[in-house]
Design an enzyme around this catalytic site. Structure first.
Site, short mmCIF file in Angstrom:
data_model
loop_
_atom_site.label_atom_id
_atom_site.label_comp_id
_atom_site.label_asym_id
_atom_site.label_seq_id
_atom_site.Cartn_x
_atom_site.Cartn_y
_atom_site.Cartn_z
N GLY A 127 2.84 -1.35 4.34
CA GLY A 127 2.86 0.28 3.40
C GLY A 127 4.16 -0.04 3.79
O GLY A 127 4.77 0.20 2.79
N GLY A 128 4.71 1.20 4.83
CA GLY A 128 6.22 1.48 4.45
C GLY A 128 7.37 1.40 3.95
O GLY A 128 8.22 1.43 3.43
N GLY A 147 2.95 1.67 10.30
CA GLY A 147 3.47 3.43 10.85
C GLY A 147 4.12 3.34 11.89
O GLY A 147 5.07 4.62 12.35
N ASN A 172 0.67 -1.04 -0.43
CA ASN A 172 -0.05 0.13 -0.05
C ASN A 172 0.94 1.50 0.22
O ASN A 172 1.86 1.60 0.92
CB ASN A 172 -1.00 -0.50 1.23
N TRP A 173 0.66 1.85 -1.10
CA TRP A 173 1.91 2.61 -1.12
C TRP A 173 1.04 3.77 -0.77
O TRP A 173 2.26 4.85 -0.86
CB TRP A 173 2.17 3.63 -2.27
N LYS A 174 0.54 3.92 0.04
CA LYS A 174 -0.56 5.63 0.12
C LYS A 174 0.19 6.87 -0.91
O LYS A 174 -0.09 6.57 -1.76
CB LYS A 174 -0.16 5.55 1.58
N GLU A 215 -5.66 -4.89 10.44
CA GLU A 215 -4.64 -4.00 10.58
C GLU A 215 -5.09 -2.97 12.48
O GLU A 215 -6.23 -1.75 11.94
CB GLU A 215 -4.84 -3.09 9.44
N HIS A 230 -9.15 1.65 5.19
CA HIS A 230 -8.32 1.95 5.77
C HIS A 230 -8.62 2.33 6.46
O HIS A 230 -9.29 3.61 6.88
CB HIS A 230 -6.98 2.14 4.83
N GLU A 268 -6.65 4.75 8.14
CA GLU A 268 -6.39 6.13 7.37
C GLU A 268 -7.81 6.66 6.45
O GLU A 268 -7.68 8.23 6.77
CB GLU A 268 -5.20 6.53 6.61
N SER A 317 3.21 -2.34 10.31
CA SER A 317 4.78 -2.57 10.37
C SER A 317 4.95 -3.89 9.95
O SER A 317 6.05 -4.34 10.63
CB SER A 317 5.16 -2.41 11.98
P1 PGA Z 1 2.72 -0.10 7.87
O1 PGA Z 1 1.68 0.44 7.35
O2 PGA Z 1 3.34 -1.41 7.18
O3 PGA Z 1 3.52 1.29 7.17
O4 PGA Z 1 2.48 0.27 8.96
C1 PGA Z 1 0.81 -0.49 6.86
C2 PGA Z 1 -1.13 -0.45 6.35
O5 PGA Z 1 -1.25 0.82 6.28
O6 PGA Z 1 -1.20 -0.90 5.71
#
Ligand code: PGA
Length: 254
Positions: free
Chosen positions: A235-236, A174, A9-11, A168, A96, A98, A214
């Protein structure tokens, strides 16, 4: 057999040139990877060009969100499921945290988005997960159960069969503080029991439940060892081709 999924997930990261560079570097690193389905979710703006670059590869494309309304119609700023399909996406992340936290996403909008996605032939990756204060108050399972029930309301069994769930926990996203394998395993088993209640045992057996929060090359193997963890939403660590390829190849690299 549930084939694992590793999804990035590149956001809100990567311009089109950056996205194309990523794909060019990633392709050779995963060309021989057959152990899982590989999915990347770039921003909307890069979808079409990336989909052209991915043709004939083993990497699939997801969007990060979709309009609840089916459209076409007067919905300024929204992108419909049909448009995503047209741009080459085959999957879409829905709900998600966010989006729930900062963009007013609710279980009701998640439910509508899942229906729109399925109608357009997209595979929804439905995100659920509790916040830290909810876990501390002993409400983690209740929160996730409510998100699952609300998001899947009125779906038929055959629609239920199309859904991927991503657990999640918000406190793990993050933060560098992934859920322990025990915590994740317990919640994944709980989610599967809820899917069984909603859609029946055959669907529950087949539903892939991803863990997110994470996930890194050094913790993916122990997470994936848990029986109900069928992949990762990352994500990251999905933003660099090398670390994303390590996640995809975690079994081969062991
Ligand atoms: P993260 O993000 O791996 O950076 O914790 C996961 C996500 O938001 O899908």
């Amino acid at each position: 057999m549930r084939k694992p999924i590793i999804a990035g997930n590149w956001k809100m990261y990567k311009t089109i040139p950056e996205a194309l560079n990523f794909v060019q570097s990633l392709k050779p690193l995963v060309v021989a990877s057959t152990g899982c389905e590989i999915v990347i979710a770039p921003p909307f703006t890069a979808l079409k060009l990336i989909s052209l670059r991915l043709e004939g590869s083993n990497i699939e494309l997801a969007a990060q969100d979709v309009a609840a309304a089916e459209g076409p119609g007067a919905h300024t700023g929204e992108v419909s499921a049909t448009m995503l399909e047209d741009a080459g996406a085959r999957w879409v992340i829905i709900g998600h945290s966010e989006r729930r936290q900062f963009y007013c996403e609710t279980d009701d909008s998640v439910n509508k988005k899942i229906q729109s996605a399925i109608k357009a032939g997209l595979t929804p990756i439905m995100c659920v997960g509790e916040r830290l204060e909810e876990r501390d108050a002993g409400r983690a399972e209740a929160v996730v159960a409510e998100q699952l029930a609300g998001g899947t309301r009125n779906l038929t069994v055959s629609e239920g069969a199309r859904i991927i769930v991503a657990y999640e926990p918000v406190w793990a996203i993050g933060t560098g503080r992934a859920a322990t394998p025990e915590i994740a395993a317990q919640m994944h088993a709980f989610i599967r029991s809820k899917v069984r209640e909603i859609f029946g045992d055959p669907i529950a057996q087949e539903t892939r439940i991803l863990y997110g929060g994470s996930v890194k090359p050094d913790n993916i193997a122990t997470l994936m060892d848990q029986p109900d963890i069928d992949g990762a939403l990352v994500g990251g660590a999905s933003l660099e081709p090398d670390s994303f390829a390590k996640l995809v190849n975690f079994r081969e690299d062991r």
